[in-house]
Design a protein around this motif. Structure first.
Motif, PDB file in Angstrom:
ATOM      1  N   LEU A 112      48.982   6.264  70.229  1.00  0.00           N
ATOM      2  CA  LEU A 112      49.010   5.829  71.627  1.00  0.00           C
ATOM      3  C   LEU A 112      49.205   7.035  72.526  1.00  0.00           C
ATOM      4  O   LEU A 112      50.066   7.878  72.263  1.00  0.00           O
ATOM      5  CB  LEU A 112      50.151   4.831  71.849  1.00  0.00           C
ATOM      6  N   TYR A 113      48.407   7.093  73.589  1.00  0.00           N
ATOM      7  CA  TYR A 113      48.427   8.227  74.515  1.00  0.00           C
ATOM      8  C   TYR A 113      48.647   7.727  75.937  1.00  0.00           C
ATOM      9  O   TYR A 113      48.055   6.730  76.355  1.00  0.00           O
ATOM     10  CB  TYR A 113      47.096   8.990  74.450  1.00  0.00           C
ATOM     11  N   SER A 114      49.430   8.467  76.691  1.00  0.00           N
ATOM     12  CA  SER A 114      49.678   8.094  78.089  1.00  0.00           C
ATOM     13  C   SER A 114      48.678   8.748  79.042  1.00  0.00           C
ATOM     14  O   SER A 114      48.523   8.297  80.168  1.00  0.00           O
ATOM     15  CB  SER A 114      51.108   8.448  78.504  1.00  0.00           C
ATOM     16  N   GLN A 115      47.981   9.805  78.613  1.00  0.00           N
ATOM     17  CA  GLN A 115      46.967  10.434  79.460  1.00  0.00           C
ATOM     18  C   GLN A 115      45.669  10.561  78.690  1.00  0.00           C
ATOM     19  O   GLN A 115      45.676  10.945  77.510  1.00  0.00           O
ATOM     20  CB  GLN A 115      47.426  11.816  79.938  1.00  0.00           C
ATOM     21  N   TYR A 116      44.574  10.254  79.382  1.00  0.00           N
ATOM     22  CA  TYR A 116      43.250  10.311  78.765  1.00  0.00           C
ATOM     23  C   TYR A 116      42.204  10.401  79.869  1.00  0.00           C
ATOM     24  O   TYR A 116      42.487  10.150  81.044  1.00  0.00           O
ATOM     25  CB  TYR A 116      43.002   9.069  77.900  1.00  0.00           C
ATOM     26  N   LYS A 117      40.994  10.772  79.479  1.00  0.00           N
ATOM     27  CA  LYS A 117      39.865  10.854  80.408  1.00  0.00           C
ATOM     28  C   LYS A 117      38.777   9.913  79.932  1.00  0.00           C
ATOM     29  O   LYS A 117      38.633   9.671  78.730  1.00  0.00           O
ATOM     30  CB  LYS A 117      39.316  12.276  80.464  1.00  0.00           C
ATOM     31  N   THR A 118      37.975   9.416  80.866  1.00  0.00           N
ATOM     32  CA  THR A 118      36.846   8.560  80.541  1.00  0.00           C
ATOM     33  C   THR A 118      35.564   9.381  80.628  1.00  0.00           C
ATOM     34  O   THR A 118      35.336  10.080  81.609  1.00  0.00           O
ATOM     35  CB  THR A 118      36.757   7.371  81.525  1.00  0.00           C
ATOM     36  N   THR A 119      34.724   9.289  79.603  1.00  0.00           N
ATOM     37  CA  THR A 119      33.452  10.011  79.601  1.00  0.00           C
ATOM     38  C   THR A 119      32.389   9.175  80.312  1.00  0.00           C
ATOM     39  O   THR A 119      32.600   7.994  80.608  1.00  0.00           O
ATOM     40  CB  THR A 119      32.987  10.312  78.159  1.00  0.00           C
ATOM     41  N   ASP A 120      31.236   9.782  80.565  1.00  0.00           N
ATOM     42  CA  ASP A 120      30.136   9.079  81.240  1.00  0.00           C
ATOM     43  C   ASP A 120      29.610   7.906  80.432  1.00  0.00           C
ATOM     44  O   ASP A 120      29.123   6.923  80.990  1.00  0.00           O
ATOM     45  CB  ASP A 120      28.988  10.052  81.544  1.00  0.00           C
ATOM     46  N   ASP A 121      29.701   7.989  79.107  1.00  0.00           N
ATOM     47  CA  ASP A 121      29.191   6.901  78.266  1.00  0.00           C
ATOM     48  C   ASP A 121      30.249   5.830  77.969  1.00  0.00           C
ATOM     49  O   ASP A 121      30.036   4.947  77.149  1.00  0.00           O
ATOM     50  CB  ASP A 121      28.600   7.448  76.963  1.00  0.00           C
ATOM     51  N   GLY A 122      31.405   5.882  78.646  1.00  0.00           N
ATOM     52  CA  GLY A 122      32.425   4.838  78.516  1.00  0.00           C
ATOM     53  C   GLY A 122      33.456   5.069  77.425  1.00  0.00           C
ATOM     54  O   GLY A 122      34.340   4.237  77.239  1.00  0.00           O
ATOM     55  N   ARG A 123      33.368   6.170  76.713  1.00  0.00           N
ATOM     56  CA  ARG A 123      34.371   6.487  75.703  1.00  0.00           C
ATOM     57  C   ARG A 123      35.568   7.153  76.368  1.00  0.00           C
ATOM     58  O   ARG A 123      35.509   7.569  77.519  1.00  0.00           O
ATOM     59  CB  ARG A 123      33.774   7.405  74.634  1.00  0.00           C
ATOM     60  N   TYR A 124      36.622   7.266  75.624  1.00  0.00           N
ATOM     61  CA  TYR A 124      37.851   7.863  76.137  1.00  0.00           C
ATOM     62  C   TYR A 124      38.184   9.101  75.314  1.00  0.00           C
ATOM     63  O   TYR A 124      37.999   9.123  74.105  1.00  0.00           O
ATOM     64  CB  TYR A 124      39.010   6.868  76.077  1.00  0.00           C
ATOM     65  N   ILE A 125      38.695  10.110  75.999  1.00  0.00           N
ATOM     66  CA  ILE A 125      39.143  11.335  75.338  1.00  0.00           C
ATOM     67  C   ILE A 125      40.638  11.483  75.641  1.00  0.00           C
ATOM     68  O   ILE A 125      41.024  11.710  76.789  1.00  0.00           O
ATOM     69  CB  ILE A 125      38.371  12.568  75.837  1.00  0.00           C
ATOM     70  N   PRO A 126      41.481  11.334  74.608  1.00  0.00           N
ATOM     71  CA  PRO A 126      42.927  11.441  74.849  1.00  0.00           C
ATOM     72  C   PRO A 126      43.355  12.885  75.047  1.00  0.00           C
ATOM     73  O   PRO A 126      42.730  13.809  74.540  1.00  0.00           O
ATOM     74  CB  PRO A 126      43.529  10.876  73.563  1.00  0.00           C
ATOM     75  N   ASP A 127      44.426  13.051  75.795  1.00  0.00           N
ATOM     76  CA  ASP A 127      45.099  14.344  75.888  1.00  0.00           C
ATOM     77  C   ASP A 127      46.155  14.318  74.784  1.00  0.00           C
ATOM     78  O   ASP A 127      47.170  13.630  74.892  1.00  0.00           O
ATOM     79  CB  ASP A 127      45.742  14.524  77.263  1.00  0.00           C
ATOM     80  N   TYR A 128      45.895  15.040  73.701  1.00  0.00           N
ATOM     81  CA  TYR A 128      46.720  14.953  72.499  1.00  0.00           C
ATOM     82  C   TYR A 128      48.164  15.386  72.731  1.00  0.00           C
ATOM     83  O   TYR A 128      49.047  14.992  71.979  1.00  0.00           O
ATOM     84  CB  TYR A 128      46.086  15.753  71.362  1.00  0.00           C
ATOM     85  N   SER A 129      48.422  16.159  73.748  1.00  0.00           N
ATOM     86  CA  SER A 129      49.805  16.558  74.026  1.00  0.00           C
ATOM     87  C   SER A 129      50.599  15.420  74.672  1.00  0.00           C
ATOM     88  O   SER A 129      51.808  15.536  74.847  1.00  0.00           O
ATOM     89  CB  SER A 129      49.839  17.808  74.901  1.00  0.00           C
ATOM     90  N   TYR A 130      49.943  14.309  75.012  1.00  0.00           N
ATOM     91  CA  TYR A 130      50.621  13.157  75.621  1.00  0.00           C
ATOM     92  C   TYR A 130      50.638  11.970  74.662  1.00  0.00           C
ATOM     93  O   TYR A 130      50.635  10.825  75.090  1.00  0.00           O
ATOM     94  CB  TYR A 130      49.959  12.780  76.949  1.00  0.00           C
ATOM     95  N   ARG A 131      50.668  12.217  73.365  1.00  0.00           N
ATOM     96  CA  ARG A 131      50.797  11.124  72.404  1.00  0.00           C
ATOM     97  C   ARG A 131      52.236  10.645  72.454  1.00  0.00           C
ATOM     98  O   ARG A 131      53.177  11.423  72.305  1.00  0.00           O
ATOM     99  CB  ARG A 131      50.444  11.595  71.003  1.00  0.00           C
ATOM    100  N   ILE A 132      52.415   9.350  72.672  1.00  0.00           N
ATOM    101  CA  ILE A 132      53.772   8.810  72.819  1.00  0.00           C
ATOM    102  C   ILE A 132      54.239   8.069  71.576  1.00  0.00           C
ATOM    103  O   ILE A 132      55.431   7.864  71.409  1.00  0.00           O
ATOM    104  CB  ILE A 132      53.890   7.897  74.060  1.00  0.00           C
ATOM    105  N   ALA A 133      53.303   7.659  70.711  1.00  0.00           N
ATOM    106  CA  ALA A 133      53.694   6.961  69.480  1.00  0.00           C
ATOM    107  C   ALA A 133      52.531   6.959  68.510  1.00  0.00           C
ATOM    108  O   ALA A 133      51.368   7.077  68.911  1.00  0.00           O
ATOM    109  CB  ALA A 133      54.124   5.533  69.789  1.00  0.00           C
ATOM    110  N   ASN A 134      52.860   6.798  67.252  1.00  0.00           N
ATOM    111  CA  ASN A 134      51.849   6.593  66.215  1.00  0.00           C
ATOM    112  C   ASN A 134      52.501   5.851  65.066  1.00  0.00           C
ATOM    113  O   ASN A 134      53.716   5.892  64.881  1.00  0.00           O
ATOM    114  CB  ASN A 134      51.208   7.901  65.772  1.00  0.00           C
ATOM    115  N   SER A 135      51.662   5.141  64.301  1.00  0.00           N
ATOM    116  CA  SER A 135      52.175   4.366  63.188  1.00  0.00           C
ATOM    117  C   SER A 135      51.026   4.049  62.249  1.00  0.00           C
ATOM    118  O   SER A 135      49.865   3.997  62.661  1.00  0.00           O
ATOM    119  CB  SER A 135      52.801   3.066  63.709  1.00  0.00           C
ATOM    120  N   SER A 136      51.359   3.805  60.992  1.00  0.00           N
ATOM    121  CA  SER A 136      50.335   3.372  60.057  1.00  0.00           C
ATOM    122  C   SER A 136      50.192   1.853  60.161  1.00  0.00           C
ATOM    123  O   SER A 136      51.123   1.146  60.562  1.00  0.00           O
ATOM    124  CB  SER A 136      50.711   3.784  58.635  1.00  0.00           C
TER     125      SER A 136
END
Length: 181
Positions: A112-136
């Motif tokens: 889970l990321y709190s900051q990300y950008k939206t690309t022209d084709d509708g995908r998202y690119i996360p800012d990896y330094s703003y990962r707030i959680a992860n889990s399996s």
């Protein structure tokens, strides 16, 4: 002549002795001020501000105005007015339920990321330094407790599979607590 003989028989000792004497002389000659009236005069009300350098610390003097105009009135805590519904906590907490068992039960994990950008084709690119959680994910499911800054109204969730495929991406709004597939 006796001393000269000892130095010539112990060349290492003589080198160390001379080095020690020169070091003490050089250390003792450290910089000092002069009382002469040459050079710039400094104001006695100057503030010394340290400036960091790789090898040494220098001091820069910043002059302070002698009569600074008073622009602010002193206030106390009793002068503050805060609305009754004001929230002093700058964070949000939520429990996020993830269940993609209808899509896949293969090994996966979620980030889970709190900051990300939206690309022209509708995908998202996360800012990896703003990962707030992860889990399996176990059999495609997980429950994650997260806390993040209130300034973010949405989060990006990426679910990655171990087969190397592109991640599933979801936008989680502030009122949303589940990811179902």
């Amino acid at each position: 002549m006796n001393t000269l003989t000892k130095w010539t028989t112990h060349p290492t000792l003589s080198t160390l002795t001379i080095s020690a004497m020169l070091s003490s002389v050089l250390i003792g000659c450290g910089g000092g001020g002069s009382d002469s009236s040459e050079g710039p005069q400094t104001d006695s009300s100057a503030i010394e501000t340290p400036i960091a350098n790789d090898d040494t610390t220098l001091v820069e003097e910043i002059p302070v105005p002698k009569s600074a105009p008073e622009t602010a009135t002193l206030r106390s805590m009793q002068d503050l007015t805060v609305p009754a519904d004001f929230d002093y906590d700058p964070t949000r907490s939520k429990s996020l339920i993830v269940d993609i068992g209808g899509f896949s039960t293969e090994r996966a994990y979620i980030s889970l990321y709190s900051q990300y950008k939206t690309t022209d084709d509708g995908r998202y690119i996360p800012d990896y330094s703003y990962r707030i959680a992860n889990s399996s994910l176990t059999k495609g499911a997980a429950e994650i407790d997260i806390t993040y800054a209130q300034q973010y109204s949405s989060l990006l969730a990426e679910i990655w599979f171990y087969d190397g495929s592109e991640p599933l991406q979801y936008i989680i709004n502030e009122d949303q607590n589940t990811i179902l597939y």
